[in-house]
Design a protein around this motif. Structure first.
Motif, PDB file in Angstrom:
ATOM      1  N   SER A  46       0.852  -1.186   0.000  1.00 55.57           N
ATOM      2  CA  SER A  46       0.000   0.000   0.000  1.00 55.57           C
ATOM      3  C   SER A  46       0.887   1.234   0.000  1.00 55.57           C
ATOM      4  N   PHE A  47       0.303   2.334  -0.436  1.00 52.74           N
ATOM      5  CA  PHE A  47       1.020   3.606  -0.506  1.00 52.74           C
ATOM      6  C   PHE A  47       0.373   4.614   0.413  1.00 52.74           C
ATOM      7  N   VAL A  48       1.200   5.423   1.039  1.00 53.00           N
ATOM      8  CA  VAL A  48       0.746   6.593   1.773  1.00 53.00           C
ATOM      9  C   VAL A  48       1.427   7.772   1.101  1.00 53.00           C
ATOM     10  N   TYR A  49       0.629   8.615   0.481  1.00 53.86           N
ATOM     11  CA  TYR A  49       1.176   9.785  -0.210  1.00 53.86           C
ATOM     12  C   TYR A  49       1.094  10.992   0.704  1.00 53.86           C
ATOM     13  N   VAL A  50       2.158  11.778   0.702  1.00 51.88           N
ATOM     14  CA  VAL A  50       2.221  12.988   1.524  1.00 51.88           C
ATOM     15  C   VAL A  50       2.461  14.190   0.621  1.00 51.88           C
ATOM     16  N   ASP A  51       2.194  15.371   1.162  1.00 47.68           N
ATOM     17  CA  ASP A  51       2.434  16.605   0.421  1.00 47.68           C
ATOM     18  C   ASP A  51       3.904  16.766   0.109  1.00 47.68           C
ATOM     19  N   LYS A  52       4.170  17.669  -0.819  1.00 46.51           N
ATOM     20  CA  LYS A  52       5.552  18.030  -1.117  1.00 46.51           C
ATOM     21  C   LYS A  52       6.166  18.644   0.135  1.00 46.51           C
ATOM     22  N   GLY A  53       7.426  18.448   0.298  1.00 41.75           N
ATOM     23  CA  GLY A  53       8.104  19.011   1.461  1.00 41.75           C
ATOM     24  C   GLY A  53       9.246  18.117   1.869  1.00 41.75           C
ATOM     25  N   ALA A  54      10.311  18.733   2.313  1.00 40.24           N
ATOM     26  CA  ALA A  54      11.545  18.019   2.601  1.00 40.24           C
ATOM     27  C   ALA A  54      11.361  16.840   3.553  1.00 40.24           C
ATOM     28  N   ASP A  55      10.593  17.011   4.608  1.00 35.52           N
ATOM     29  CA  ASP A  55      10.499  15.957   5.619  1.00 35.52           C
ATOM     30  C   ASP A  55       9.093  15.402   5.802  1.00 35.52           C
ATOM     31  N   ALA A  56       8.197  15.676   4.861  1.00 37.70           N
ATOM     32  CA  ALA A  56       6.803  15.243   5.007  1.00 37.70           C
ATOM     33  C   ALA A  56       6.685  13.723   5.127  1.00 37.70           C
ATOM     34  N   ALA A  57       7.410  12.985   4.299  1.00 37.16           N
ATOM     35  CA  ALA A  57       7.359  11.518   4.366  1.00 37.16           C
ATOM     36  C   ALA A  57       7.937  11.029   5.695  1.00 37.16           C
ATOM     37  N   ASP A  58       9.003  11.657   6.140  1.00 37.68           N
ATOM     38  CA  ASP A  58       9.626  11.261   7.415  1.00 37.68           C
ATOM     39  C   ASP A  58       8.648  11.423   8.580  1.00 37.68           C
ATOM     40  N   TYR A  59       7.975  12.566   8.636  1.00 36.11           N
ATOM     41  CA  TYR A  59       7.018  12.814   9.725  1.00 36.11           C
ATOM     42  C   TYR A  59       5.885  11.795   9.702  1.00 36.11           C
ATOM     43  N   LYS A  60       5.427  11.442   8.515  1.00 35.11           N
ATOM     44  CA  LYS A  60       4.332  10.468   8.398  1.00 35.11           C
ATOM     45  C   LYS A  60       4.801   9.087   8.852  1.00 35.11           C
ATOM     46  N   ILE A  61       6.013   8.720   8.484  1.00 29.75           N
ATOM     47  CA  ILE A  61       6.548   7.423   8.911  1.00 29.75           C
ATOM     48  C   ILE A  61       6.668   7.375  10.433  1.00 29.75           C
ATOM     49  N   VAL A  62       7.196   8.416  11.027  1.00 35.56           N
ATOM     50  CA  VAL A  62       7.321   8.469  12.493  1.00 35.56           C
ATOM     51  C   VAL A  62       5.948   8.315  13.138  1.00 35.56           C
ATOM     52  N   GLN A  63       4.947   8.912  12.532  1.00 36.87           N
ATOM     53  CA  GLN A  63       3.583   8.840  13.061  1.00 36.87           C
ATOM     54  C   GLN A  63       3.014   7.417  12.958  1.00 36.87           C
ATOM     55  N   LEU A  64       3.296   6.722  11.865  1.00 38.20           N
ATOM     56  CA  LEU A  64       2.667   5.425  11.594  1.00 38.20           C
ATOM     57  C   LEU A  64       3.397   4.211  12.151  1.00 38.20           C
ATOM     58  N   ILE A  65       4.716   4.285  12.240  1.00 40.02           N
ATOM     59  CA  ILE A  65       5.503   3.086  12.567  1.00 40.02           C
ATOM     60  C   ILE A  65       5.345   2.686  14.030  1.00 40.02           C
TER      61      ILE A  65
END
Length: 152
Positions: A46-65
């Motif tokens: 599955s994919f989780v898409y995040v907004d553009k931004g330097a650390d957006a994916a990182d913040y989402k991963i920290v939230q989900l993992i």
């Protein structure tokens, strides 16, 4: 357990998915909307898409993992944020980030950034090879086998 992939530019997505299928594990690829793809993936991906931004994916991963999950990333900063949660973190070159090694890696990154900021040059990463991919797969399998053994 889920396997999370820091998906922006990861050269081991397909290798991770291949191994995850063997172990019947869910793979979550977190990536910028800029990398949206119509490519078809197996049902366990599955994919989780995040907004553009330097650390957006990182913040989402920290939230989900969660603590029993595994993360694939080359980002030392992200690794340092999920290690305290108890997650296992692998670099795409096949080595595992640990509490014992992360401080040295972050320090190295800091000094390299300092050199670049003052006008100096540092070496970039070498080109990713098929050998690197195989080494990563071997390490991923080794980690998954160890986790499976610990669950018994």
């Amino acid at each position: 357990m889920k396997i999370f992939i820091d998906g922006d530019g990861s050269p081991v997505k397909d290798a991770t998915i291949e191994v995850a299928l063997v172990y019947s594990l869910e793979v979550v690829i977190v990536t910028s909307i800029d990398h949206y793809s119509l490519k078809e993936y197996p049902k366990n991906v599955s994919f989780v898409y995040v907004d553009k931004g330097a650390d957006a994916a990182d913040y989402k991963i920290v939230q989900l993992i969660k603590g029993d999950d595994l993360l694939v990333t080359q980002d030392y900063g992200l690794a340092s944020l999920v290690l305290p949660k108890g997650a296992c973190v692998l670099h795409q070159l096949g080595y595992q980030y640990t509490a014992a090694t992360i401080d040295g890696l972050l320090e190295q990154r800091y000094f390299s950034a300092k050199v670049r900021k003052s006008g100096g040059h540092t070496k970039g990463p070498k080109a990713f090879t098929a050998e690197n991919r195989e080494l990563f797969k071997e390490k991923l399998i080794e980690v998954l086998e160890a986790k499976k053994e610990n669950e018994r």
